[in-house]
Design a protein around this motif. Sequence first.
Motif, mmCIF file in Angstrom:
data_model
loop_
_atom_site.group_PDB
_atom_site.id
_atom_site.type_symbol
_atom_site.label_atom_id
_atom_site.label_comp_id
_atom_site.label_asym_id
_atom_site.label_seq_id
_atom_site.Cartn_x
_atom_site.Cartn_y
_atom_site.Cartn_z
ATOM 1 N N TYR A 716 -13.243 -17.958 -30.834
ATOM 2 C CA TYR A 716 -11.940 -18.015 -30.197
ATOM 3 C C TYR A 716 -11.950 -17.118 -28.968
ATOM 4 N N VAL A 717 -11.394 -17.620 -27.889
ATOM 5 C CA VAL A 717 -11.174 -16.839 -26.676
ATOM 6 C C VAL A 717 -9.673 -16.625 -26.543
ATOM 7 N N LEU A 718 -9.234 -15.354 -26.480
ATOM 8 C CA LEU A 718 -7.800 -15.060 -26.498
ATOM 9 C C LEU A 718 -7.391 -14.225 -25.289
ATOM 10 N N GLU A 719 -6.326 -14.650 -24.631
ATOM 11 C CA GLU A 719 -5.674 -13.858 -23.590
ATOM 12 C C GLU A 719 -4.273 -13.507 -24.069
ATOM 13 N N CYS A 720 -3.801 -12.297 -23.704
ATOM 14 C CA CYS A 720 -2.520 -11.800 -24.227
ATOM 15 C C CYS A 720 -1.460 -11.710 -23.132
ATOM 16 N N LYS A 721 -0.320 -12.340 -23.379
ATOM 17 C CA LYS A 721 0.845 -12.253 -22.488
ATOM 18 C C LYS A 721 2.088 -11.981 -23.344
ATOM 19 N N HIS A 722 1.949 -11.095 -24.299
ATOM 20 C CA HIS A 722 3.003 -10.898 -25.303
ATOM 21 C C HIS A 722 4.244 -10.219 -24.758
ATOM 22 N N ARG A 723 4.122 -9.496 -23.643
ATOM 23 C CA ARG A 723 5.259 -8.719 -23.134
ATOM 24 C C ARG A 723 6.170 -9.513 -22.198
ATOM 25 N N LYS A 724 5.832 -10.764 -21.942
ATOM 26 C CA LYS A 724 6.637 -11.550 -20.996
ATOM 27 C C LYS A 724 8.017 -11.855 -21.556
ATOM 28 N N ASP A 725 8.947 -11.969 -20.661
ATOM 29 C CA ASP A 725 10.278 -12.427 -21.044
ATOM 30 C C ASP A 725 10.153 -13.865 -21.561
ATOM 31 N N PRO A 726 10.720 -14.179 -22.731
ATOM 32 C CA PRO A 726 10.623 -15.540 -23.269
ATOM 33 C C PRO A 726 11.151 -16.619 -22.328
ATOM 34 N N LYS A 727 11.999 -16.234 -21.388
ATOM 35 C CA LYS A 727 12.543 -17.205 -20.444
ATOM 36 C C LYS A 727 11.514 -17.614 -19.401
ATOM 37 N N ASN A 728 10.468 -16.819 -19.251
ATOM 38 C CA ASN A 728 9.479 -17.083 -18.207
ATOM 39 C C ASN A 728 8.304 -17.875 -18.763
ATOM 40 N N ALA A 729 7.993 -18.994 -18.103
ATOM 41 C CA ALA A 729 6.909 -19.873 -18.560
ATOM 42 C C ALA A 729 5.548 -19.353 -18.108
ATOM 43 N N LEU A 730 4.499 -19.881 -18.728
ATOM 44 C CA LEU A 730 3.139 -19.548 -18.335
ATOM 45 C C LEU A 730 2.885 -20.021 -16.907
ATOM 46 N N THR A 731 2.253 -19.195 -16.092
ATOM 47 C CA THR A 731 2.028 -19.530 -14.689
ATOM 48 C C THR A 731 0.615 -20.061 -14.451
ATOM 49 N N LYS A 732 0.419 -20.605 -13.255
ATOM 50 C CA LYS A 732 -0.888 -21.144 -12.868
ATOM 51 C C LYS A 732 -1.952 -20.044 -12.881
ATOM 52 N N ASP A 733 -1.605 -18.850 -12.362
ATOM 53 C CA ASP A 733 -2.573 -17.745 -12.331
ATOM 54 C C ASP A 733 -2.958 -17.312 -13.739
ATOM 55 N N GLU A 734 -1.987 -17.267 -14.641
ATOM 56 C CA GLU A 734 -2.272 -16.858 -16.013
ATOM 57 C C GLU A 734 -3.164 -17.877 -16.723
ATOM 58 N N HIS A 735 -2.902 -19.156 -16.458
ATOM 59 C CA HIS A 735 -3.746 -20.194 -17.048
ATOM 60 C C HIS A 735 -5.156 -20.129 -16.466
ATOM 61 N N GLY A 736 -5.243 -19.847 -15.170
ATOM 62 C CA GLY A 736 -6.553 -19.729 -14.530
ATOM 63 C C GLY A 736 -7.360 -18.576 -15.103
ATOM 64 N N GLN A 737 -6.678 -17.518 -15.483
ATOM 65 C CA GLN A 737 -7.355 -16.379 -16.099
ATOM 66 C C GLN A 737 -8.025 -16.800 -17.404
ATOM 67 N N LEU A 738 -7.337 -17.613 -18.197
ATOM 68 C CA LEU A 738 -7.917 -18.102 -19.452
ATOM 69 C C LEU A 738 -9.125 -18.995 -19.167
ATOM 70 N N LEU A 739 -9.020 -19.892 -18.185
ATOM 71 C CA LEU A 739 -10.132 -20.793 -17.870
ATOM 72 C C LEU A 739 -11.379 -20.003 -17.448
ATOM 73 N N THR A 740 -11.164 -18.933 -16.684
ATOM 74 C CA THR A 740 -12.280 -18.076 -16.281
ATOM 75 C C THR A 740 -12.934 -17.413 -17.491
ATOM 76 N N SER A 741 -12.099 -16.962 -18.437
ATOM 77 C CA SER A 741 -12.623 -16.313 -19.640
ATOM 78 C C SER A 741 -13.400 -17.289 -20.513
ATOM 79 N N VAL A 742 -12.930 -18.535 -20.575
ATOM 80 C CA VAL A 742 -13.638 -19.552 -21.363
ATOM 81 C C VAL A 742 -15.008 -19.822 -20.751
#
Length: 840
Positions: A716-742
Amino acid sequence: MVDFAKLRNERKQPVPTDPASIFQRLPKPPHINDLWDSQAKALAAWNDRRKERDLVIKLNTGGGKTLVGLLIAQALLNERHEPVLYLCPTKQLVQQTVEKANEVGLGAVAYDGPGLAIDFLNGKAILVAPYHSLFNGISRFGVWGSGREPVRLGGVICDDAHTALGVVRGAFTISITRKDHRPLYDELVGRFRADFGPTGRLGTFDDIVEREDHGILELPYPSWHAKADEVRQLLARDHAEAFKFQLPLLRDYFRLSHVLVGAREITITPFQPLIHLFPSFNECTHRVFMSATIADDSSLVRTFDANPKSVSNPIVPVSLAGVGERMVLAPSLMQLDEQPLKLTKAIVAEVAKKFAGVVILTQSETQAKIWLDVGTVVMGDAVADAVKELRAGTSRGPFVFPSRYDGLDLVGDACRLLVLDGLPTATNSYELFRAELLRGNSSINVGLAQRVEQAIGRGTRGAGDYCVVLLTGKDLTSWITQSASLSLMTPSSRAQVQLGYDVSKTVTSYQELEQTIMQCLNRDKGWVTYHAETLADRSEQPKVDGRAIEVAYRERVYIGSCMANEFDKAISSLREIADGDKDLDRQLRGWLLQLAARAAFASNQKALSEELQRAAFAANNLLIPPANRPPYEPIAVAGEQVGNILDEVARFALRKGVLDEFEKTVSFLTPAATGNQFEESLKRLGEFLGFRSQRPDHDFGVGPDALWLCGEDRGYVLECKHRKDPKNALTKDEHGQLLTSVQWARQNYKNRQFISLIVHPTANATEAAAAEKTFVLTLAKLDELIARMRQFYLELTLSNARAATLDKVCAELLAKYGLSPDEIGKSFLILFKPHKASGK
């Protein structure tokens, strides 16, 4: 009327210098007939070895150390006719020691502050003083370079030396607290912040300073080397009065200091206490260190610059003298229907109301507030008054003492029920810092064992005393149920804890718990006999950790060489043992190599410093990251899920202890946790699932926040964004960070299939993120996973299966609760869904 004083003087008998002979000539109070066997043996051994400069005497808590120390002090006084100083950790213990001396007819006076007693200076009376009266920048005993003539001492007795370590280091430590020195704290935070960027620790720094994470970071030594003089000048110019006791000691040694940044304070403390600055102590020809049997001997070398050969050969009479009867129970390890804390409070109230004194020891003031509904929190000078009330019987409490594990002599009915709430962890920033960096090292674990034993020993002050000890708090019960922790305790305490395990297994209700406690308090013959026989069977000689003493000695050589600008000698003193001792644990090896790297940097050997720092970080990735981090070290063997889980459980002498360790871990898997807390707990969660886990980004500066490997071909490859406000959606940069880690994971583990996921408050992603084929572990689903794991571990630890068949039970329970790698993906992971609202 007969003048007996005249008759005594006319006899003109030689003054005895043998402490045992001195005792025989003293008038005895009614309750003291003779020395205990252990006291007599300790005094005889000291007398045989009295020509040695440093001697360590280790006796059980409650085993009569004070009388032994006073008799040795009088022996030195009679022999040398020079001032003899008896040091205690607290003013309360000073008073108790003077009372003990007067009780047996020894001449002793208490340190009173304004001046030194004439009888002390003339060698006619022992001076009993707190450690801080000697060790401070304006000491009346004299400080090197101050112009004050130092007091020449014939002997120093260091009582409770194992509890004085923090006090002595504190004399050389500048603590700039956020509460008392806020402008200065903020100014230094501003000066230091940018220095954590190049090391990749800026996020952790901000968590500590802005969100008050409990972590502690050390300022990188290249930065401190450049800023030490300007900070020293700032303190001397604008804050000299606030730090008048520390600045005179530290002013020439700022660069030979750690600078630690925490949420509550910034700490400047030297590598080792600068004992050479106190000639009265440093040049004294007779120094005696009185300590508990559990004490970490290496700390005497590290703190007092004691002779390592003498420390390696302590005086330790084998005896159960002073070991009180203790029934040690942990309600959380019992099969109870109600919450352990609630039941413990009920018992506390019951015993205090109907029976005898009750005392609760907590690890902090915050923790103490939990007990306000059943007890009175007592701090500062009020502690002595509360103890007097308990001893006089005018109050049964319950009294709650935060962070107070010494100086409480609660004899007899003063304390028949003692509650220890929480693990007595380090009490100052340096101890917390060292404990974190050397996690698992023997000297750190022995220190913890020492504090636990010290705490549970408050309620019994001799072999005839008895007490019930209740242990609460997940961190404490988790620690004390681990086999490795038990192995570090004295044989008598280990026997009492294990005896408590056996008792706990039979208790299934509040009524049974209460009845069991009353069997001790009402002196049930079966219990008393069982306890006495068990204790007698476990008497043995405590072990000495020779390697720890050698390491402490090398650290002492290191700082002495640095002070003399002999940096090559400083480096070699540590490299020899770091590179030559193949059995040295990795954390400690890294610590020593980083000290060597500092010396290389100070002597302008930059290439060598960088080489040593890379080696240090490779051995211990909690240290300061080098400019060029070492290459990533892949996990070699992931193991099988069942085997890994059983290895986790096997660490605990009592299986149920793993539940408290689990609860301690998952308590940080919440939105309120800092990034460091959450990621570390997520790593540990993977280990509880039976996976091998890492934090590659934190430890190596590459890869994901967390990596879980399962079996031979899964991960499993895991990235953490637990502190975000629930109203805020996942962003392109955050998704790109996961793709780089994979991509990174696939390059380093070519034969594994990875499931990639992001821990996120919700499953919402922006349309630009294009993450609809990416898995999310929402915080709600994470809670479901934790709940299912909790049930799994509960059933596993309650199983009566023996070790040989527990693997089958574990496999069946993993299937029952859907915790195999495949089932985790199916049950708890969902796909992100496009969401029009933009996120941050």
